[in-house]
Design a protein around this motif. Structure first.
Motif, PDB file in Angstrom:
ATOM      1  N   MET A 270       0.816  -1.208   0.000  1.00  0.00           N
ATOM      2  CA  MET A 270       0.000   0.000   0.000  1.00  0.00           C
ATOM      3  C   MET A 270       0.855   1.267   0.000  1.00  0.00           C
ATOM      4  SD  MET A 270      -3.086  -0.903  -0.407  1.00  0.00           S
ATOM      5  CE  MET A 270      -3.868   0.684  -0.133  1.00  0.00           C
ATOM      6  N   LEU A 271       2.027   1.248   0.650  1.00  0.00           N
ATOM      7  CA  LEU A 271       2.921   2.404   0.554  1.00  0.00           C
ATOM      8  C   LEU A 271       3.434   2.563  -0.875  1.00  0.00           C
ATOM      9  CD1 LEU A 271       4.991   2.276   3.874  1.00  0.00           C
ATOM     10  CD2 LEU A 271       3.156   3.863   3.271  1.00  0.00           C
ATOM     11  N   GLY A 272       3.729   1.439  -1.532  1.00  0.00           N
ATOM     12  CA  GLY A 272       4.119   1.508  -2.936  1.00  0.00           C
ATOM     13  C   GLY A 272       2.999   2.054  -3.800  1.00  0.00           C
ATOM     14  N   TRP A 273       1.761   1.648  -3.488  1.00  0.00           N
ATOM     15  CA  TRP A 273       0.601   2.131  -4.238  1.00  0.00           C
ATOM     16  C   TRP A 273       0.422   3.628  -4.052  1.00  0.00           C
ATOM     17  CZ3 TRP A 273      -2.674   1.618  -7.970  1.00  0.00           C
ATOM     18  CH2 TRP A 273      -3.881   2.323  -7.955  1.00  0.00           C
ATOM     19  N   LEU A 274       0.567   4.131  -2.812  1.00  0.00           N
ATOM     20  CA  LEU A 274       0.420   5.558  -2.551  1.00  0.00           C
ATOM     21  C   LEU A 274       1.485   6.373  -3.285  1.00  0.00           C
ATOM     22  CD1 LEU A 274      -0.512   5.452   1.230  1.00  0.00           C
ATOM     23  CD2 LEU A 274      -1.892   6.481  -0.578  1.00  0.00           C
ATOM     24  N   ALA A 275       2.712   5.853  -3.341  1.00  0.00           N
ATOM     25  CA  ALA A 275       3.763   6.547  -4.081  1.00  0.00           C
ATOM     26  C   ALA A 275       3.394   6.634  -5.558  1.00  0.00           C
ATOM     27  CB  ALA A 275       5.091   5.818  -3.903  1.00  0.00           C
ATOM     28  N   HIS A 276       2.796   5.568  -6.093  1.00  0.00           N
ATOM     29  CA  HIS A 276       2.359   5.585  -7.498  1.00  0.00           C
ATOM     30  C   HIS A 276       1.199   6.556  -7.688  1.00  0.00           C
ATOM     31  CE1 HIS A 276      -0.042   4.095 -10.976  1.00  0.00           C
ATOM     32  NE2 HIS A 276       1.157   3.991 -11.525  1.00  0.00           N
ATOM     33  N   LEU A 277       0.285   6.609  -6.720  1.00  0.00           N
ATOM     34  CA  LEU A 277      -0.861   7.520  -6.815  1.00  0.00           C
ATOM     35  C   LEU A 277      -0.379   8.960  -6.941  1.00  0.00           C
ATOM     36  CD1 LEU A 277      -4.039   7.290  -4.581  1.00  0.00           C
ATOM     37  CD2 LEU A 277      -2.951   9.486  -5.000  1.00  0.00           C
ATOM     38  N   ARG A 278       0.698   9.312  -6.220  1.00  0.00           N
ATOM     39  CA  ARG A 278       1.209  10.686  -6.244  1.00  0.00           C
ATOM     40  C   ARG A 278       2.105  10.961  -7.447  1.00  0.00           C
ATOM     41  NH1 ARG A 278       4.851  11.449  -3.417  1.00  0.00           N
ATOM     42  NH2 ARG A 278       5.229   9.573  -2.200  1.00  0.00           N
ATOM     43  N   ALA A 279       2.670   9.918  -8.047  1.00  0.00           N
ATOM     44  CA  ALA A 279       3.709  10.101  -9.060  1.00  0.00           C
ATOM     45  C   ALA A 279       3.166  10.714 -10.340  1.00  0.00           C
ATOM     46  CB  ALA A 279       4.369   8.753  -9.363  1.00  0.00           C
ATOM     47  N   ASP A 280       3.999  11.521 -11.009  1.00  0.00           N
ATOM     48  CA  ASP A 280       3.633  12.077 -12.312  1.00  0.00           C
ATOM     49  C   ASP A 280       3.718  11.012 -13.400  1.00  0.00           C
ATOM     50  OD1 ASP A 280       3.202  14.629 -11.256  1.00  0.00           O
ATOM     51  OD2 ASP A 280       5.318  15.178 -11.485  1.00  0.00           O
ATOM     52  N   ASP A 281       4.693  10.134 -13.290  1.00  0.00           N
ATOM     53  CA  ASP A 281       4.906   9.088 -14.294  1.00  0.00           C
ATOM     54  C   ASP A 281       4.165   7.829 -13.852  1.00  0.00           C
ATOM     55  OD1 ASP A 281       5.793   7.555 -16.375  1.00  0.00           O
ATOM     56  OD2 ASP A 281       7.789   7.199 -15.524  1.00  0.00           O
ATOM     57  N   LYS A 282       2.993   7.578 -14.450  1.00  0.00           N
ATOM     58  CA  LYS A 282       2.163   6.452 -14.038  1.00  0.00           C
ATOM     59  C   LYS A 282       2.513   5.201 -14.841  1.00  0.00           C
ATOM     60  CE  LYS A 282      -0.779   8.692 -11.274  1.00  0.00           C
ATOM     61  NZ  LYS A 282      -0.104   9.456 -10.276  1.00  0.00           N
ATOM     62  N   ARG A 283       2.585   4.093 -14.132  1.00  0.00           N
ATOM     63  CA  ARG A 283       2.759   2.795 -14.808  1.00  0.00           C
ATOM     64  C   ARG A 283       1.416   2.146 -15.113  1.00  0.00           C
ATOM     65  NH1 ARG A 283       6.190  -0.223 -10.633  1.00  0.00           N
ATOM     66  NH2 ARG A 283       5.614   1.535  -9.297  1.00  0.00           N
ATOM     67  N   VAL A 284       0.376   2.533 -14.375  1.00  0.00           N
ATOM     68  CA  VAL A 284      -0.978   2.022 -14.600  1.00  0.00           C
ATOM     69  C   VAL A 284      -1.909   3.212 -14.722  1.00  0.00           C
ATOM     70  CG1 VAL A 284      -2.890   0.713 -13.624  1.00  0.00           C
ATOM     71  CG2 VAL A 284      -0.555  -0.133 -13.363  1.00  0.00           C
ATOM     72  N   GLY A 285      -2.587   3.323 -15.854  1.00  0.00           N
ATOM     73  CA  GLY A 285      -3.517   4.421 -16.064  1.00  0.00           C
ATOM     74  C   GLY A 285      -2.856   5.632 -16.687  1.00  0.00           C
ATOM     75  N   SER A 286      -3.601   6.301 -17.568  1.00  0.00           N
ATOM     76  CA  SER A 286      -3.092   7.484 -18.252  1.00  0.00           C
ATOM     77  C   SER A 286      -3.204   8.714 -17.361  1.00  0.00           C
ATOM     78  CB  SER A 286      -3.889   7.713 -19.537  1.00  0.00           C
ATOM     79  OG  SER A 286      -5.229   8.074 -19.221  1.00  0.00           O
ATOM     80  N   ALA A 287      -2.571   9.795 -17.795  1.00  0.00           N
ATOM     81  CA  ALA A 287      -2.671  11.051 -17.052  1.00  0.00           C
ATOM     82  C   ALA A 287      -4.118  11.517 -16.970  1.00  0.00           C
ATOM     83  CB  ALA A 287      -1.802  12.116 -17.716  1.00  0.00           C
ATOM     84  N   GLU A 288      -4.885  11.328 -18.067  1.00  0.00           N
ATOM     85  CA  GLU A 288      -6.281  11.737 -18.069  1.00  0.00           C
ATOM     86  C   GLU A 288      -7.108  10.892 -17.103  1.00  0.00           C
ATOM     87  OE1 GLU A 288     -10.023  13.352 -18.744  1.00  0.00           O
ATOM     88  OE2 GLU A 288      -7.991  14.151 -18.900  1.00  0.00           O
ATOM     89  N   THR A 289      -6.813   9.600 -17.063  1.00  0.00           N
ATOM     90  CA  THR A 289      -7.507   8.726 -16.113  1.00  0.00           C
ATOM     91  C   THR A 289      -7.294   9.205 -14.689  1.00  0.00           C
ATOM     92  OG1 THR A 289      -7.632   6.724 -17.452  1.00  0.00           O
ATOM     93  CG2 THR A 289      -7.391   6.420 -15.079  1.00  0.00           C
ATOM     94  N   TRP A 290      -6.059   9.536 -14.342  1.00  0.00           N
ATOM     95  CA  TRP A 290      -5.776   9.947 -12.976  1.00  0.00           C
ATOM     96  C   TRP A 290      -6.297  11.352 -12.679  1.00  0.00           C
ATOM     97  CZ3 TRP A 290      -4.689   7.254  -8.821  1.00  0.00           C
ATOM     98  CH2 TRP A 290      -4.300   5.932  -9.001  1.00  0.00           C
ATOM     99  N   ARG A 291      -6.389  12.187 -13.697  1.00  0.00           N
ATOM    100  CA  ARG A 291      -7.018  13.487 -13.486  1.00  0.00           C
ATOM    101  C   ARG A 291      -8.473  13.294 -13.070  1.00  0.00           C
ATOM    102  NH1 ARG A 291     -10.566  16.723 -15.360  1.00  0.00           N
ATOM    103  NH2 ARG A 291     -11.142  15.266 -17.026  1.00  0.00           N
ATOM    104  N   GLN A 292      -9.186  12.393 -13.767  1.00  0.00           N
ATOM    105  CA  GLN A 292     -10.580  12.118 -13.436  1.00  0.00           C
ATOM    106  C   GLN A 292     -10.722  11.523 -12.045  1.00  0.00           C
ATOM    107  OE1 GLN A 292     -13.042  10.252 -16.633  1.00  0.00           O
ATOM    108  NE2 GLN A 292     -11.141  10.311 -17.823  1.00  0.00           N
ATOM    109  N   MET A 293      -9.774  10.679 -11.651  1.00  0.00           N
ATOM    110  CA  MET A 293      -9.855  10.016 -10.345  1.00  0.00           C
ATOM    111  C   MET A 293      -9.927  11.023  -9.197  1.00  0.00           C
ATOM    112  SD  MET A 293      -9.667   6.536 -10.394  1.00  0.00           S
ATOM    113  CE  MET A 293      -8.755   6.025  -8.939  1.00  0.00           C
ATOM    114  N   LEU A 294      -9.356  12.218  -9.400  1.00  0.00           N
ATOM    115  CA  LEU A 294      -9.209  13.175  -8.304  1.00  0.00           C
ATOM    116  C   LEU A 294     -10.123  14.386  -8.430  1.00  0.00           C
ATOM    117  CD1 LEU A 294      -5.318  13.038  -7.994  1.00  0.00           C
ATOM    118  CD2 LEU A 294      -6.998  11.938  -6.509  1.00  0.00           C
ATOM    119  N   VAL A 295     -11.109  14.329  -9.352  1.00  0.00           N
ATOM    120  CA  VAL A 295     -12.038  15.447  -9.516  1.00  0.00           C
ATOM    121  C   VAL A 295     -13.282  15.210  -8.659  1.00  0.00           C
ATOM    122  CG1 VAL A 295     -13.497  16.715 -11.128  1.00  0.00           C
ATOM    123  CG2 VAL A 295     -11.230  15.940 -11.853  1.00  0.00           C
TER     124      VAL A 295
END
Length: 573
Positions: free
Chosen positions: A250-275
């Protein structure tokens, strides 16, 4: 008992402060929790406290697997958006485009509204508990319950009420469109690419999976004390809250959630996740897609809690300071949401702002015990003591929630109670008189806003009504939506000889026994009589009559936080 990993030399004072925070849980004769904290990419705290299993005297360790409950929800949202990237689903299309077996509605909820709890659909878990109590429901029961609902809580987009049922529907949608089991999709598309080797989605507590801590439910001293094994009352928990994980994953997951360079999901996907979602009233709520996004003491936090029978979880990140926190509890008397905030206060002591102000009971003593009802909908609120010394508000006979002071308004947010928010102008409330007296009466009426929509509430009788007020409700009932028979009848206590009235519901898999408290001739509070695995459920009952006041009762309507106006039709004698 505890187990730890080395931490950087720069953090000994923080580690000592966090050790003190968890000192009361650091014991070898009770269940506990696991906690991990990372700051700017370094793990600074990694502990297991208490026992993973009282039965086997096994200690919690940093690598113990635990259920994270509803913290799973944003993984489900990400899975839907990954399918959208594949061109297989439109998040803004009606749910029935993909699950046409669902009942047709005047206004169809969208997939995105399922993700933001704004669909208006009822929660299958809540409906199941009303009809079956704590009975274990088999595979397929959730889908049948969702298809059976003739009514909804509200029109899509008009309100925000937490709905596990929407997430269960998304699990079925993912499985149908991906062509593989939901659990496999999560493994293949999220867990494995991110190296989350100890994370999985486990639909039933009856499954034996290596390394998972036992969930523990305390037995009250009045029933002999000790512990019961926490078993969630469903064998098909899925996207609503089925994941198990570890601190490191879960700490690894949180680091990925914050990261600009995503290995899973596009930038647009993650933008939607946080709106955050915006309701039809124009109100923006802090709930985004399976994640809460709001301020805490001036800091932006992203988080989601989770609860299972016998356990709780909190996952939180402060993105601007790269502070990540995961806490999973398997029965310790601990509130991980409050503890996570205490960790923020400790690690970011130089950055946090003022502590939120909560309304004090001593400032509003005349309001204590005052109960009000919305004449149009029958919704009931009551002012009471919440946390010690603080003014609490009970909504639909739910547990009291504290009210934050925000300028001239008092507010309980969606982040506090998973509905609403609720707010009212403090100037409407009667304040405490000179020298702390509470002689002044509470007002006859006040306005309360739920999700930005204001309604007028009139005060109910202040004096308790006799229990036999419920006698007019006596008889047999049937609920299509609960798929249950019900009866209202008197109950005589074997020890005291006191007569009370109960609503007894017998569903397909189990039963619920609800004690009735009359608030008026048309409104009743209820509380579950026996709850072995969880806190007794509560709600309210509204009476429907044939020709207005005093005429025969033809139906009852049940209301809880998550299921509104559930119909029980009276059967002929």
């Amino acid at each position: 008992m505890s187990d730890s990993s080395p931490v950087p030399d720069s953090t000994p004072s923080i580690v000592a402060a966090l050790d003190a925070l968890f000192a009361s849980i650091n014991r070898g004769d009770a269940p506990g929790l696991v906690v991990g904290v990372a700051h700017r990419g370094e793990t600074i705290y990694r502990r297991g406290f208490g026992l993973a299993s009282l039965e086997h005297a096994t200690a919690n360790t940093p690598w113990t697997r635990m259920r994270i409950g509803s913290t799973s929800k944003h993984f489900t949202c990400l899975a839907v958006l990954l399918l959208a990237e594949d061109g297989l689903v439109d998040p803004d299309a009606p749910v029935r485009n993909y699950l046409p077996e669902l009942p047709a509605r005047a206004v169809e909820p969208t997939v995105r509204q399922l993700m933001s709890h704004t669909s208006g659909l009822r929660c299958h878990l809540d409906i199941g508990s009303l009809g079956n109590g704590e009975a274990l429901t088999p595979d397929g029961g959730a889908w049948e319950t969702m298809k059976r609902q003739r009514e909804v809580n509200f029109a899509p987009g008009e309100n925000m009420v937490y709905c596990n049922g929407g997430y269960h529907l998304m699990s079925l949608l993912i499985e149908k469109l991906a062509g593989v089991p939901f659990e496999q999709f999560l493994r293949d598309r999220i867990f494995q690419p991110l190296g989350m080797r100890d994370t999985d989605s486990v639909p039933s507590d009856l499954l034996i999976v290596p390394g998972i801590a036992t969930m523990h439910v305390p037995i009250p001293p009045s029933r002999g004390g000790g512990w019961r094994r926490g078993i969630f009352p469903s064998e098909e928990v899925r996207g609503e809250g089925a994941m198990v994980s570890t601190i490191d994953d879960m700490l690894g997951w949180l680091a990925h959630l914050r990261a600009d360079d995503k290995r899973v999901g596009s930038a647009e996907t993650w933008r939607q996740m946080l709106v955050p979602a915006v309701l039809k009233s124009g109100l923006a709520n802090p709930y985004a897609l399976g994640l809460m996004v709001h301020d805490y003491r001036g800091l932006r936090v992203v988080h989601h809690a989770g609860g299972v029978v016998g356990g709780t979880c909190q996952m939180l990140t402060v993105p601007d300071h790269a502070l990540d926190i995961i806490m999973m509890v398997n029965g310790a008397p601990a509130n991980p949401m409050e503890l996570a905030n205490r960790i923020i206060d400790t690690v970011l002591a130089d950055h946090v702002g003022e502590t939120p102000v909560k309304a004090k009971l001593q400032d509003f003593l005349p309001m204590r015990g005052a109960r009000y009802a919305d004449a149009r909908t029958g919704r009931v609120i009551e002012f009471t003591e919440g946390e010690p010394g603080l003014l609490g508000l009970r909504f639909l006979n739910g547990p009291p929630v504290g009210l934050r002071v925000e300028g001239e308004r008092l507010r309980a947010g969606f982040e506090d109670m998973a509905i609403g928010p609720l707010s009212l102008n403090a100037a409407q409330l009667t304040r405490t008189g000179p020298e702390g007296t509470d002689a002044a009466a509470a007002p006859a009426a006040l306005d309360l806003a739920e999700a930005g929509v204001v309604a007028r509430f009139e005060r109910l009788p202040a004096e308790p009504l006799p229990a036999d007020t419920a006698a007019a409700l006596a008889g047999r009932y049937f609920s299509h939506d609960l798929d249950a028979q019900a009866v209202v009848r008197p109950h005589v206590d074997a020890e005291s000889g006191e007569t009370t009235w109960r609503l007894e519901i017998d569903g397909q898999f189990g039963r619920a026994r609800l004690a009735l408290t009359p608030w008026s001739t048309e409104l009743f509070g209820w509380q579950e009589v026996v709850a072995l695995l969880s806190h007794p459920s509560t709600g309210q009952l509204r009476v429907e009559r044939r020709d207005g006041p005093g005429s025969p009762v033809v139906a009852l309507r049940m209301d809880t936080h998550r299921s509104r106006h559930v119909l029980l039709e009276r059967l002929p004698d």
